[in-house]
Design an enzyme around this catalytic site. Structure first.
Site, PDB file in Angstrom:
ATOM      1  N   HIS A  45       0.832  -1.210   0.000  1.00  0.00           N
ATOM      2  CA  HIS A  45       0.000   0.000   0.000  1.00  0.00           C
ATOM      3  C   HIS A  45       0.867   1.262   0.000  1.00  0.00           C
ATOM      4  CE1 HIS A  45      -4.106  -1.709   0.345  1.00  0.00           C
ATOM      5  NE2 HIS A  45      -3.416  -2.752   0.741  1.00  0.00           N
ATOM      6  N   THR A  46       2.037   1.130  -0.559  1.00  0.00           N
ATOM      7  CA  THR A  46       2.902   2.297  -0.735  1.00  0.00           C
ATOM      8  C   THR A  46       2.850   2.801  -2.170  1.00  0.00           C
ATOM      9  OG1 THR A  46       4.671   0.685  -1.004  1.00  0.00           O
ATOM     10  CG2 THR A  46       4.564   1.811   1.117  1.00  0.00           C
ATOM     11  N   SER A  78     -10.950 -19.388 -22.454  1.00  0.00           N
ATOM     12  CA  SER A  78      -9.883 -19.782 -21.531  1.00  0.00           C
ATOM     13  C   SER A  78      -9.867 -21.288 -21.380  1.00  0.00           C
ATOM     14  CB  SER A  78     -10.105 -19.137 -20.158  1.00  0.00           C
ATOM     15  OG  SER A  78     -11.072 -19.879 -19.443  1.00  0.00           O
ATOM     16  N   SER A 139      -4.806 -11.292 -12.112  1.00  0.00           N
ATOM     17  CA  SER A 139      -5.440 -10.388 -13.082  1.00  0.00           C
ATOM     18  C   SER A 139      -4.390  -9.591 -13.856  1.00  0.00           C
ATOM     19  CB  SER A 139      -6.413  -9.443 -12.377  1.00  0.00           C
ATOM     20  OG  SER A 139      -5.750  -8.701 -11.383  1.00  0.00           O
ATOM     21  N   ASP A 183       1.797  -4.154  -9.323  1.00  0.00           N
ATOM     22  CA  ASP A 183       1.669  -5.516  -9.840  1.00  0.00           C
ATOM     23  C   ASP A 183       2.118  -5.620 -11.291  1.00  0.00           C
ATOM     24  OD1 ASP A 183       0.553  -5.843  -7.371  1.00  0.00           O
ATOM     25  OD2 ASP A 183      -1.508  -5.816  -8.082  1.00  0.00           O
TER      26      ASP A 183
HETATM   27  C1  GLA Z   1      -2.818  -4.662  -4.828  1.00  0.00           C
HETATM   28  C2  GLA Z   1      -2.745  -3.530  -5.846  1.00  0.00           C
HETATM   29  C3  GLA Z   1      -1.368  -2.872  -5.836  1.00  0.00           C
HETATM   30  C4  GLA Z   1      -0.922  -2.508  -4.432  1.00  0.00           C
HETATM   31  C5  GLA Z   1      -1.140  -3.677  -3.471  1.00  0.00           C
HETATM   32  C6  GLA Z   1      -0.861  -3.298  -2.049  1.00  0.00           C
HETATM   33  O1  GLA Z   1      -1.987  -5.712  -5.204  1.00  0.00           O
HETATM   34  O2  GLA Z   1      -3.027  -4.013  -7.137  1.00  0.00           O
HETATM   35  O3  GLA Z   1      -1.382  -1.758  -6.687  1.00  0.00           O
HETATM   36  O4  GLA Z   1      -1.570  -1.356  -3.989  1.00  0.00           O
HETATM   37  O5  GLA Z   1      -2.454  -4.200  -3.548  1.00  0.00           O
HETATM   38  O6  GLA Z   1       0.492  -3.071  -1.866  1.00  0.00           O
END
Ligand code: GLA
Length: 393
Positions: A45-46, A78, A139, A183
């Protein structure tokens, strides 16, 4: 994702996927592309606070066989065997309308079209070995495989930074999940034996060596089977708290707050917002410390930072759950050097950095602890840093 969207565990080879494509759609694929899921080593969450993250691409991938069509039809299938061929048109790509896994390829097509890229009609067959809903970014693996394919097939020539932003647009505005850029950055930029140290303010990325095997370690993933969705309220409410915190503190983003500023921040923020802010600020600092340790002492030294990260998410950010806490505590009590939940939280997976000698004990103890607690049996497996998205046929 719905429970019927189940990925297989053994990858279908590029050759077999192309053969299945021909069987299903009656023509040859133009190529096959793959993109990995990710584990975030630290920095949770950074990303949407313009801070630091340290994820790596894992050795589990989504693969797509794709052929361009001469018309505006889009056909998606799929190997999960859930929905059969889904047929739609380029003209009916609207946010909020797609179902199940198809929202990821359709979201990417929509986002590229929003950028003015002339995306053609296409046929697409997907296979994936990234466990769904486990917090390993199944995803984004799909989105990154699809955007890599479309980048090549349209000759759009997008670089990693632009592909990252386009997939974020797909997630935020088409899928409806207000996620950051971590991600897809891991999936697109990953490299074998390395974690991706990313500054989310300017997308400056550096590869940091992260190899467990030479250090006599394994990185265990414990998929709690507690499903989560970032389109639900929890993720968005944490993001809103961070934005409120930044506004009250008068900074552009929480990235601009340092650990030394926290004492003063405590007097300016309400109690809950302060704890949310403290998580982000200390987590950014832990990412920097982790990078330093990996560059120096090596992976065995980062255990305490993983532990501290988990405590911060459990108590300050409040995104853990009993299953994740049990996975982390049991791993630690049975020999793991450090453990934490990974990903957005509210379910999904934990990671446990474990000496090879203790691997079996951790696996057995976690399985028993889950059974004793009456939780669903977790899936426990190892991952290692692998290559990012690429064309494979
Ligand atoms: C999910 C979101 C990312 C990130 C994480 C927490 O994976 O897709 O963008 O915010 O949560 O670190």
């Amino acid at each position: 994702m719905s429970s019927q969207d189940q990925a297989g565990t053994a990858p279908v080879s590029a050759h077999d996927l192309a053969a299945r494509f021909t069987e299903a759609f009656g023509g040859a694929a133009d190529g096959v592309w793959q993109a990995p899921g990710r584990v975030n080593l630290i920095g949770e969450h950074t990303d949407y606070n313009e801070g630091f993250v340290l994820p790596f691409a894992i050795d589990r991938t989504a693969r797509v066989a794709v052929a361009v069509r001469p018309d505006r039809t889009v056909r998606l299938l799929s190997t999960y065997g859930d929905q059969g061929i889904v047929t739609t048109s380029l003209d009916s790509l609207h946010p909020g309308t797609a179902k199940g896994w198809t929202k990821y390829p359709l979201g990417v097509m929509w986002a590229l079209r929003q950028r003015g890229i002339d995306v053609p009609g296409l046929d697409l067959l997907l296979d994936s070995t990234v466990p769904l809903g486990a917090g390993l970014s199944s995803s984004h693996a799909i989105e990154c495989a699809v955007i890599s394919a479309l980048n090549d097939l349209t000759g759009a020539g997008l670089g990693a930074e632009e592909m990252v932003l386009a997939t974020q647009r797909a997630e935020n505005d088409f899928v409806g999940a207000p996620t950051g850029i971590m991600d897809q950055s891991a999936s697109l930029r990953g490299a074998k034996g390395h974690a991706v140290f990313l500054d989310c303010r300017d997308q400056k990325a550096a590869l940091v060596p992260f190899e467990t095997e030479p250090a006599g370690l394994v990185l265990l993933v414990i998929d709690t089977k507690v499903s989560h969705s970032h389109a639900d309220g929890g993720y968005a409410s944490r993001r809103a708290s961070c934005e409120l915190g930044a506004e009250v503190l008068g900074v552009k983003a929480l990235r601009d707050v340092q650990v030394g500023d926290l004492e003063e921040a405590a007097g300016l923020l309400d109690e809950v917002t302060f704890r949310r802010v403290r998580h982000v600020v200390t987590e950014n600092d832990r990412v920097l410390q982790t990078v330093e340790l990996l560059d120096g002492a090596g992976p065995a030294a980062i255990g305490p930072l993983l532990d501290a990260s988990h405590v911060s998410m459990r108590d300050d950010f409040e995104i853990s759950c009993p299953e994740l806490d049990l996975a982390v505590d049991t791993s630690r009590a049975n020999g793991a050097l450090g453990a934490r939940m990974t990903g957005g939280g509210f379910g999904g997976a934990a990671i446990a950095l474990t000496p090879v000698d203790a691997e079996q004990q951790v696996r057995t103890a976690v399985a028993k602890a889950f059974s004793d607690a009456g939780f669903k049996a977790p899936d426990i497996f190892t991952v290692s840093p692998a290559a990012g998205a690429m064309r494979i046929a």
